[in-house]
Design a protein around this motif. Sequence first.
Motif, PDB file in Angstrom:
ATOM      1  N   ALA A   1       0.028   9.040   1.953  1.00  0.00           N
ATOM      2  CA  ALA A   1      -1.337   8.694   1.525  1.00  0.00           C
ATOM      3  C   ALA A   1      -1.795   7.383   2.148  1.00  0.00           C
ATOM      4  O   ALA A   1      -2.982   7.216   2.478  1.00  0.00           O
ATOM      5  CB  ALA A   1      -1.403   8.606   0.007  1.00  0.00           C
TER       6      ALA A   1
ATOM      7  N   SER B   1      -5.180   7.293   4.515  1.00  0.00           N
ATOM      8  CA  SER B   1      -6.355   6.466   4.205  1.00  0.00           C
ATOM      9  C   SER B   1      -6.689   5.522   5.358  1.00  0.00           C
ATOM     10  O   SER B   1      -7.864   5.282   5.659  1.00  0.00           O
ATOM     11  CB  SER B   1      -6.126   5.681   2.914  1.00  0.00           C
ATOM     12  OG  SER B   1      -4.989   4.837   3.026  1.00  0.00           O
ATOM     13  N   THR B   2      -5.663   5.003   6.026  1.00  0.00           N
ATOM     14  CA  THR B   2      -5.898   4.118   7.168  1.00  0.00           C
ATOM     15  C   THR B   2      -6.531   4.885   8.327  1.00  0.00           C
ATOM     16  O   THR B   2      -7.442   4.390   9.001  1.00  0.00           O
ATOM     17  CB  THR B   2      -4.593   3.470   7.629  1.00  0.00           C
ATOM     18  OG1 THR B   2      -3.985   2.790   6.518  1.00  0.00           O
ATOM     19  CG2 THR B   2      -4.831   2.478   8.756  1.00  0.00           C
TER      20      THR B   2
ATOM     21  N   LEU C   1      -8.429   7.518   8.097  1.00  0.00           N
ATOM     22  CA  LEU C   1      -9.824   7.787   7.734  1.00  0.00           C
ATOM     23  C   LEU C   1     -10.697   6.561   7.986  1.00  0.00           C
ATOM     24  O   LEU C   1     -11.817   6.664   8.503  1.00  0.00           O
ATOM     25  CB  LEU C   1      -9.888   8.192   6.257  1.00  0.00           C
ATOM     26  CG  LEU C   1     -11.252   8.630   5.723  1.00  0.00           C
ATOM     27  CD1 LEU C   1     -11.762   9.857   6.470  1.00  0.00           C
ATOM     28  CD2 LEU C   1     -11.172   8.907   4.226  1.00  0.00           C
ATOM     29  N   LEU C   2     -10.176   5.385   7.663  1.00  0.00           N
ATOM     30  CA  LEU C   2     -10.917   4.145   7.887  1.00  0.00           C
ATOM     31  C   LEU C   2     -11.160   3.907   9.376  1.00  0.00           C
ATOM     32  O   LEU C   2     -12.233   3.435   9.778  1.00  0.00           O
ATOM     33  CB  LEU C   2     -10.145   2.976   7.268  1.00  0.00           C
ATOM     34  CG  LEU C   2     -10.851   1.623   7.207  1.00  0.00           C
ATOM     35  CD1 LEU C   2     -12.147   1.719   6.415  1.00  0.00           C
ATOM     36  CD2 LEU C   2      -9.926   0.579   6.569  1.00  0.00           C
TER      37      LEU C   2
ATOM     38  N   TRP D   1       0.834  -1.200   0.000  1.00  0.00           N
ATOM     39  CA  TRP D   1       0.000   0.000   0.000  1.00  0.00           C
ATOM     40  C   TRP D   1       0.875   1.259   0.000  1.00  0.00           C
ATOM     41  O   TRP D   1       0.599   2.235  -0.696  1.00  0.00           O
ATOM     42  CB  TRP D   1      -0.910  -0.042   1.219  1.00  0.00           C
ATOM     43  CG  TRP D   1      -2.049   0.933   1.243  1.00  0.00           C
ATOM     44  CD1 TRP D   1      -2.316   1.832   2.227  1.00  0.00           C
ATOM     45  CD2 TRP D   1      -3.097   1.084   0.285  1.00  0.00           C
ATOM     46  NE1 TRP D   1      -3.453   2.540   1.942  1.00  0.00           N
ATOM     47  CE2 TRP D   1      -3.953   2.098   0.742  1.00  0.00           C
ATOM     48  CE3 TRP D   1      -3.380   0.451  -0.927  1.00  0.00           C
ATOM     49  CZ2 TRP D   1      -5.083   2.512   0.037  1.00  0.00           C
ATOM     50  CZ3 TRP D   1      -4.511   0.854  -1.631  1.00  0.00           C
ATOM     51  CH2 TRP D   1      -5.335   1.871  -1.146  1.00  0.00           C
TER      52      TRP D   1
END
Length: 418
Positions: free
Chosen positions: A166, A170-171, A173-174, A158
């Motif tokens: 990034a 993204s992690t 946000l999850l 990733w």
Amino acid sequence: MDKQNSRFRWVVFASVLVTYLLMASQRTAPGLITDQVMREFHVTASTIGLLTSIQFFVYTGLQIPMGILADRYGPNFFLIVGAILTGLGTIIYSLGTHEFVLFFSRILTGIGDATIWVNMVLILGQWFKVKEFVRLIGFAGMAGSLGFLLATVPFTAWIGLLGWRAAFFSTGLLLCLSGILLYFVLIKKPKQLNEPAAVKNEIRREKTLPLLRRIFSNRQAWALFFCHFGIVGAYVGFIGSWAVPYAMDVYGMTRSDASQLIMIGMIGALMSAPLTSWLSSRLGTIKRPYVVVHIGILLCWATFLLFNGRPPFFMLIILFFIIGFGYGASALTFAVVRQSFPIIDSGVISGFANTGGFLSAVLLPSIFGIVLDHFQLGRGTIGDGYYHGFITPVIFSMIGLVGVIFIKEKSQGTEKSR
């Protein structure tokens, strides 16, 4: 709605474990970019060790307070807030432009992370019957191992695809979305089913200072503290900071290959959690298999010293697997807690035991970084640094073995439900 007979309890179980998986991944994921952070922010190995340690320091310092708060006010709210804080900390880490921002983000992540285990144990106790607890605590431990596994080859890929900023954004946000999901699962849905999210405890509350005095004077609590100290911190502290650089510096491996090596340890942990829980239930004893696990871990760390910090590669694979397998068995600590203490004390005792495990995770990265800096400043080779660094997990493992030997347990076959 009867929580312990409701099918909805499996929705709770799955939601909590997925959140734990994501939160656990962020304990060790920064270790994948140690060298990149050192180059980009121009920091030393000691600073990286401190950066890794500070999250575990915050986590460790909050375990006992979190246990007291969860016992008194219920676990749901704290777990929801913790997931969101971990997500925000991870997002800030991805946006950091100065080392102080990185430290702040890891502190925030540590505060959020401190909520997960103690509250998860209490939530499982609310929704599942006593007979199911030992088996389910093993699967909970497996979820944590899956989180660590996620932070190896998958997260490396990733990072390679998006770049480290990034990938971490993204992690984060999850994780924030997971916190929102937990609100609906733990609070809103139970209210719709005419079941309060937290059952008010009518038992007389013991004042905090007498409670702490009682816990700190309890031999069983200290045995669990030291047992967890030896089995958790050496693994988590090393994997989360120096395992990837070690494989790259000593064996000349690429980052991807190093993360695959670490993944072997994660697979061992993944297999161990349900297997050791099942085995202890089958044998009617937690202590005996747990002693064997601690002995195996001690011998593995000692093997690194025996081979001057560089065992043959095939042996390295075996060592990582066994050490990971040992870490996966650490869920047995909380099976002993459930067996040894009344349910009204389970939060604070779980927090106390967990403090031991992550105190060693605080200490190891910093000690290891100081040792490496000493040998990198012209006083020896990098191999010498790693060799002397491995003395620390050996000592920690010896402490863990002493702790597990002093555990007193009741026969599971005669234990009364509490």
